[in-house]
Motif scaffolding. Structure first.
Motif, PDB file in Angstrom:
ATOM      1  N   LEU A 136       0.836  -1.206   0.000  1.00 26.64           N
ATOM      2  CA  LEU A 136       0.000   0.000   0.000  1.00 26.64           C
ATOM      3  C   LEU A 136       0.869   1.254   0.000  1.00 26.64           C
ATOM      4  O   LEU A 136       0.570   2.234  -0.686  1.00 26.64           O
ATOM      5  CB  LEU A 136      -0.927   0.008   1.215  1.00 26.64           C
ATOM      6  CG  LEU A 136      -2.040  -1.032   1.214  1.00 26.64           C
ATOM      7  CD1 LEU A 136      -2.700  -1.092   2.591  1.00 26.64           C
ATOM      8  CD2 LEU A 136      -3.069  -0.715   0.159  1.00 26.64           C
ATOM      9  N   ARG A 137       1.930   1.217   0.755  1.00 29.10           N
ATOM     10  CA  ARG A 137       2.853   2.351   0.817  1.00 29.10           C
ATOM     11  C   ARG A 137       3.527   2.572  -0.529  1.00 29.10           C
ATOM     12  O   ARG A 137       3.599   3.693  -1.039  1.00 29.10           O
ATOM     13  CB  ARG A 137       3.892   2.070   1.918  1.00 29.10           C
ATOM     14  CG  ARG A 137       4.750   3.239   2.259  1.00 29.10           C
ATOM     15  CD  ARG A 137       5.593   2.959   3.489  1.00 29.10           C
ATOM     16  NE  ARG A 137       6.399   1.754   3.439  1.00 29.10           N
ATOM     17  CZ  ARG A 137       7.505   1.612   2.721  1.00 29.10           C
ATOM     18  NH1 ARG A 137       7.953   2.593   1.977  1.00 29.10           N
ATOM     19  NH2 ARG A 137       8.181   0.472   2.765  1.00 29.10           N
ATOM     20  N   ALA A 138       3.964   1.491  -1.155  1.00 32.68           N
ATOM     21  CA  ALA A 138       4.632   1.583  -2.459  1.00 32.68           C
ATOM     22  C   ALA A 138       3.674   2.084  -3.542  1.00 32.68           C
ATOM     23  O   ALA A 138       4.076   2.869  -4.412  1.00 32.68           O
ATOM     24  CB  ALA A 138       5.210   0.224  -2.847  1.00 32.68           C
ATOM     25  N   GLU A 139       2.421   1.646  -3.493  1.00 30.31           N
ATOM     26  CA  GLU A 139       1.425   2.103  -4.470  1.00 30.31           C
ATOM     27  C   GLU A 139       1.241   3.620  -4.421  1.00 30.31           C
ATOM     28  O   GLU A 139       0.891   4.233  -5.425  1.00 30.31           O
ATOM     29  CB  GLU A 139       0.076   1.433  -4.210  1.00 30.31           C
ATOM     30  CG  GLU A 139       0.041  -0.025  -4.562  1.00 30.31           C
ATOM     31  CD  GLU A 139      -1.257  -0.705  -4.140  1.00 30.31           C
ATOM     32  OE1 GLU A 139      -1.438  -1.871  -4.546  1.00 30.31           O
ATOM     33  OE2 GLU A 139      -2.079  -0.093  -3.415  1.00 30.31           O
ATOM     34  N   ARG A 140       1.476   4.195  -3.263  1.00 29.88           N
ATOM     35  CA  ARG A 140       1.321   5.639  -3.087  1.00 29.88           C
ATOM     36  C   ARG A 140       2.649   6.385  -3.212  1.00 29.88           C
ATOM     37  O   ARG A 140       2.705   7.595  -3.065  1.00 29.88           O
ATOM     38  CB  ARG A 140       0.681   5.914  -1.725  1.00 29.88           C
ATOM     39  CG  ARG A 140      -0.778   5.514  -1.722  1.00 29.88           C
ATOM     40  CD  ARG A 140      -1.265   5.194  -0.325  1.00 29.88           C
ATOM     41  NE  ARG A 140      -2.666   4.822  -0.309  1.00 29.88           N
ATOM     42  CZ  ARG A 140      -3.137   3.633  -0.670  1.00 29.88           C
ATOM     43  NH1 ARG A 140      -2.301   2.688  -1.082  1.00 29.88           N
ATOM     44  NH2 ARG A 140      -4.432   3.378  -0.640  1.00 29.88           N
ATOM     45  N   ALA A 200      -3.937   0.217  14.188  1.00 30.51           N
ATOM     46  CA  ALA A 200      -4.322  -0.468  12.943  1.00 30.51           C
ATOM     47  C   ALA A 200      -5.415   0.321  12.209  1.00 30.51           C
ATOM     48  O   ALA A 200      -5.346   0.504  10.992  1.00 30.51           O
ATOM     49  CB  ALA A 200      -4.792  -1.889  13.247  1.00 30.51           C
ATOM     50  N   PHE A 201      -6.407   0.801  12.954  1.00 30.78           N
ATOM     51  CA  PHE A 201      -7.457   1.614  12.338  1.00 30.78           C
ATOM     52  C   PHE A 201      -6.897   2.932  11.815  1.00 30.78           C
ATOM     53  O   PHE A 201      -7.289   3.401  10.740  1.00 30.78           O
ATOM     54  CB  PHE A 201      -8.602   1.871  13.327  1.00 30.78           C
ATOM     55  CG  PHE A 201      -9.618   0.770  13.354  1.00 30.78           C
ATOM     56  CD1 PHE A 201     -10.496   0.568  12.296  1.00 30.78           C
ATOM     57  CD2 PHE A 201      -9.706  -0.075  14.452  1.00 30.78           C
ATOM     58  CE1 PHE A 201     -11.429  -0.452  12.325  1.00 30.78           C
ATOM     59  CE2 PHE A 201     -10.645  -1.094  14.487  1.00 30.78           C
ATOM     60  CZ  PHE A 201     -11.509  -1.292  13.423  1.00 30.78           C
ATOM     61  N   THR A 202      -5.968   3.523  12.556  1.00 33.84           N
ATOM     62  CA  THR A 202      -5.340   4.767  12.107  1.00 33.84           C
ATOM     63  C   THR A 202      -4.596   4.559  10.800  1.00 33.84           C
ATOM     64  O   THR A 202      -4.711   5.359   9.862  1.00 33.84           O
ATOM     65  CB  THR A 202      -4.379   5.313  13.184  1.00 33.84           C
ATOM     66  OG1 THR A 202      -5.135   5.637  14.348  1.00 33.84           O
ATOM     67  CG2 THR A 202      -3.634   6.545  12.700  1.00 33.84           C
ATOM     68  N   LEU A 203      -3.835   3.476  10.716  1.00 36.81           N
ATOM     69  CA  LEU A 203      -3.091   3.181   9.488  1.00 36.81           C
ATOM     70  C   LEU A 203      -4.038   2.963   8.316  1.00 36.81           C
ATOM     71  O   LEU A 203      -3.795   3.461   7.209  1.00 36.81           O
ATOM     72  CB  LEU A 203      -2.179   1.973   9.700  1.00 36.81           C
ATOM     73  CG  LEU A 203      -0.991   2.226  10.622  1.00 36.81           C
ATOM     74  CD1 LEU A 203      -0.344   0.919  11.046  1.00 36.81           C
ATOM     75  CD2 LEU A 203       0.028   3.136   9.947  1.00 36.81           C
ATOM     76  N   ALA A 204      -5.125   2.239   8.531  1.00 39.33           N
ATOM     77  CA  ALA A 204      -6.104   2.025   7.465  1.00 39.33           C
ATOM     78  C   ALA A 204      -6.688   3.358   7.006  1.00 39.33           C
ATOM     79  O   ALA A 204      -6.848   3.601   5.802  1.00 39.33           O
ATOM     80  CB  ALA A 204      -7.208   1.085   7.941  1.00 39.33           C
ATOM     81  N   LYS A 205      -6.981   4.232   7.951  1.00 37.60           N
ATOM     82  CA  LYS A 205      -7.533   5.549   7.619  1.00 37.60           C
ATOM     83  C   LYS A 205      -6.532   6.365   6.810  1.00 37.60           C
ATOM     84  O   LYS A 205      -6.897   7.029   5.836  1.00 37.60           O
ATOM     85  CB  LYS A 205      -7.913   6.278   8.902  1.00 37.60           C
ATOM     86  CG  LYS A 205      -8.603   7.595   8.662  1.00 37.60           C
ATOM     87  CD  LYS A 205      -9.045   8.218   9.975  1.00 37.60           C
ATOM     88  CE  LYS A 205      -9.744   9.540   9.739  1.00 37.60           C
ATOM     89  NZ  LYS A 205     -10.181  10.156  10.990  1.00 37.60           N
ATOM     90  N   VAL A 206      -5.258   6.313   7.191  1.00 36.28           N
ATOM     91  CA  VAL A 206      -4.210   7.036   6.462  1.00 36.28           C
ATOM     92  C   VAL A 206      -4.151   6.558   5.012  1.00 36.28           C
ATOM     93  O   VAL A 206      -4.008   7.360   4.092  1.00 36.28           O
ATOM     94  CB  VAL A 206      -2.842   6.867   7.167  1.00 36.28           C
ATOM     95  CG1 VAL A 206      -1.695   7.295   6.271  1.00 36.28           C
ATOM     96  CG2 VAL A 206      -2.819   7.642   8.470  1.00 36.28           C
ATOM     97  N   PHE A 207      -4.278   5.247   4.815  1.00 37.80           N
ATOM     98  CA  PHE A 207      -4.269   4.689   3.463  1.00 37.80           C
ATOM     99  C   PHE A 207      -5.597   4.892   2.733  1.00 37.80           C
ATOM    100  O   PHE A 207      -5.670   4.723   1.519  1.00 37.80           O
ATOM    101  CB  PHE A 207      -3.943   3.191   3.494  1.00 37.80           C
ATOM    102  CG  PHE A 207      -2.498   2.878   3.743  1.00 37.80           C
ATOM    103  CD1 PHE A 207      -1.514   3.312   2.883  1.00 37.80           C
ATOM    104  CD2 PHE A 207      -2.121   2.129   4.850  1.00 37.80           C
ATOM    105  CE1 PHE A 207      -0.179   3.021   3.099  1.00 37.80           C
ATOM    106  CE2 PHE A 207      -0.785   1.827   5.088  1.00 37.80           C
ATOM    107  CZ  PHE A 207       0.188   2.276   4.216  1.00 37.80           C
ATOM    108  N   GLY A 208      -6.650   5.192   3.479  1.00 38.59           N
ATOM    109  CA  GLY A 208      -7.965   5.383   2.869  1.00 38.59           C
ATOM    110  C   GLY A 208      -8.613   4.077   2.448  1.00 38.59           C
ATOM    111  O   GLY A 208      -9.337   4.034   1.455  1.00 38.59           O
ATOM    112  N   VAL A 209      -8.325   3.019   3.193  1.00 36.76           N
ATOM    113  CA  VAL A 209      -8.875   1.698   2.878  1.00 36.76           C
ATOM    114  C   VAL A 209      -9.461   1.073   4.142  1.00 36.76           C
ATOM    115  O   VAL A 209      -9.233   1.555   5.250  1.00 36.76           O
ATOM    116  CB  VAL A 209      -7.802   0.752   2.285  1.00 36.76           C
ATOM    117  CG1 VAL A 209      -7.251   1.298   0.970  1.00 36.76           C
ATOM    118  CG2 VAL A 209      -6.673   0.503   3.273  1.00 36.76           C
TER     119      VAL A 209
END
Length: 61
Positions: free
Chosen positions: A4-8, A41-50
């Motif tokens: 996910l990080r690489a995609e962005r 974990a929820f924070t990371l998902a929110k940062v990725f928007g997924v």
């Protein structure tokens, strides 16, 4: 998370800054040396928007 990080096109430092955590925490999570809290974990998902299930999956024993 690394995918996910690489995609962005984000570095570990970029993700750390966006999530409000250290770069070392990102490294540890990506290397499966640290399991984040549910809140993180929820924070990371929110940062990725997924959805959280796109970032983390429970492994079977």
């Amino acid at each position: 998370m690394k995918v996910l990080r690489a995609e962005r096109d984000w570095t570990q430092a970029d993700l750390a800054e966006r999530a409000g955590i250290s770069r070392q925490a990102v490294i540890s999570i990506e290397k499966y040396k640290y399991t984040p809290s549910l809140d993180l974990a929820f924070t990371l998902a929110k940062v990725f928007g997924v959805d959280i299930t796109e970032v983390f999956v429970q492994e079977e024993d």
